[in-house]
Design an enzyme around this catalytic site. Structure first.
Site, PDB file in Angstrom:
ATOM      1  N   GLU A 154       0.449  -1.256  -0.059  1.00 55.47           N
ATOM      2  CA  GLU A 154      -0.168   0.138  -0.338  1.00 55.47           C
ATOM      3  C   GLU A 154       1.089   1.325  -0.033  1.00 55.47           C
ATOM      4  OE1 GLU A 154      -3.698  -2.193   2.465  1.00 55.47           O
ATOM      5  OE2 GLU A 154      -1.890  -0.764   3.902  1.00 55.47           O
ATOM      6  N   ASP A 170      -4.415  -8.214   6.176  1.00 57.57           N
ATOM      7  CA  ASP A 170      -4.804  -9.078   5.296  1.00 57.57           C
ATOM      8  C   ASP A 170      -4.472 -10.112   5.247  1.00 57.57           C
ATOM      9  OD1 ASP A 170      -6.512  -7.191   5.845  1.00 57.57           O
ATOM     10  OD2 ASP A 170      -6.563  -6.950   2.942  1.00 57.57           O
TER      11      ASP A 170
END
Length: 401
Positions: A154, A170
């Site tokens: 990210e 995640d």
């Protein structure tokens, strides 16, 4: 999984935005001091994986100047997603051929808040709903990406610089590191595993009793693909919903008779909040004794996801308190330390009941830093690099050992 992407991106930048007194990064608003950051910067992708499969790269996110969602091609040119549908419709092919093993490839990163995905051997499947892009949700056995080996980083690039992370919030999957080269030529990097760390994480999960081995997903041919986060473990039944109850109950009992002090801003030590459990609810007061926010007793999902009973809005009171509380629950330091956040990682994950997923990942990182849960940046224990005037970024696909 739009909610997941939003929460993850918030985790990357919220602590700095909070320290600055607002949502500077989340909105893409920037200060004149760093206006020299160009519209795009190079991202050099190095394939040190020693794998023979074709690599595919995707640069997906939100264009900060317009707020539109879309993807960037290899030149950094933005393409808005077309309208989606219900049921979801196929997204345009945004894949960029990545470098072969032992090779490098340079693409351009625009001013985005988004993700760099990469997959091995097969293109990923992305679809569009009327609300935007559908993120992969491999905790769902019918997700079209379930049997694809992939991962992502990210990042946010705006006029205040670059923030790029190595995230395991995640899932833990295909290993990689990220880096940024500063204007003076020096570099910062994050996400490097210890030698043997990739296999070490899976072996440690297999050896941890209580269902933690059930987080590991494999392909039908036996290839190990990933370990799901404990949040998804609880949601799918791989982990029992009661996995954190013993610790949570002890904490709630402790603070029924004593006070938890939270000092959420590192640069404002005079801002403190005081938590006590009364009637089954933890109420936080400020220095004047006024109740500023309250928390119902969390469950494992609330702890692992830093949501639900531990929701953290991007404000100046509840959000910062909840971030600190959630970090302490995941690290299981609330029973041992009534002053949060902790100044040192030495006492993290010492309880028999803890976030063993995050514990194991941190233990196998070369510098001990990782994003084992959403707010692992509390106390700066996250795998994130930042520079206000980046010359270029890097993404290195690491060996699977």
């Amino acid at each position: 999984m739009l909610r997941t992407l939003k929460r993850r991106l918030t985790a990357v930048v919220l602590s700095l935005a909070t320290a600055l007194g607002g949502s500077l990064l989340a909105t893409g608003v920037s200060s004149p001091a760093h206006a020299a950051v160009p519209d795009t910067i190079p991202l050099t992708i190095t394939n040190n994986s020693a794998r023979g499969e074709q690599v595919y790269v995707y640069n997906l996110g939100t264009q900060l100047s317009t707020g539109r969602q879309g993807w960037a091609d290899a030149n950094g040119t933005f393409h808005a997603w077309p309208a989606g549908g219900n049921p979801p419709t196929p997204a345009p092919d945004a894949s960029i051929p990545g470098p072969a093993a032992g090779q490098t490839k340079t693409i351009r990163m625009p001013k985005f808040s988004g993700r760099i995905y990469f997959s091995y051997g097969q293109k990923m499947v992305f679809k569009l709903t009327t609300g935007g892009l559908v993120q992969p949700a491999v905790q769902n056995p019918t997700d079209p990406n379930r049997n694809i080996l992939f991962n992502w980083s990210e990042y946010t690039l705006n006029n205040d610089g670059l923030w790029i992370n190595s995230t395991q919030v995640d899932m833990f999957s295909a290993p990689y590191t990220v880096g940024v080269q500063r204007a003076d030529g020096s570099s910062l990097s994050a996400g490097r595993l210890k030698p043997g760390g990739y296999n070490g994480v899976f072996n440690a999960l297999r050896g941890q009793s209580g269902g933690w081995a059930n987080l590991i997903q494999t392909r039908p041919d036996g290839t190990v693909l990933r370990a799901l986060s404990p949040l998804y473990g609880v949601e799918t039944g791989a982990l029992p919903a009661s996995v954190m109850d013993e610790y949570i109950n002890r904490v709630w009992q402790k603070y029924s008779g004593s006070t938890l002090t939270v000092t959420p801003f590192g640069d404002r030590p005079d801002v403190r909040y005081f938590g006590r459990v009364s009637g089954g609810v933890m109420h936080f007061t400020n220095s004047s004794g006024a109740v500023v926010t309250s928390f119902q007793k969390p469950d494992a999902s609330s702890v692992f996801g830093c949501h639900r009973n531990l929701d953290a809005p991007n404000d100046q009171v509840r959000g910062p308190i909840s971030r600190t509380l959630c970090a302490a629950f995941n690290r299981t330091t609330l029973f041992s330390n009534a002053q949060q956040p902790d100044a040192s990682a030495a006492g993290f994950y010492q309880e028999p009941v803890t976030n063993h997923y995050s514990r194991i990942i941190h233990a196998h990182m070369a510098d001990g830093k990782a994003y084992g849960f959403a707010f692992d940046d509390v106390g700066a224990h996250e795998s994130l690099v930042h520079d206000g005037n980046p010359r270029q970024a890097s993404l290195t696909l690491a060996p699977f050992n």
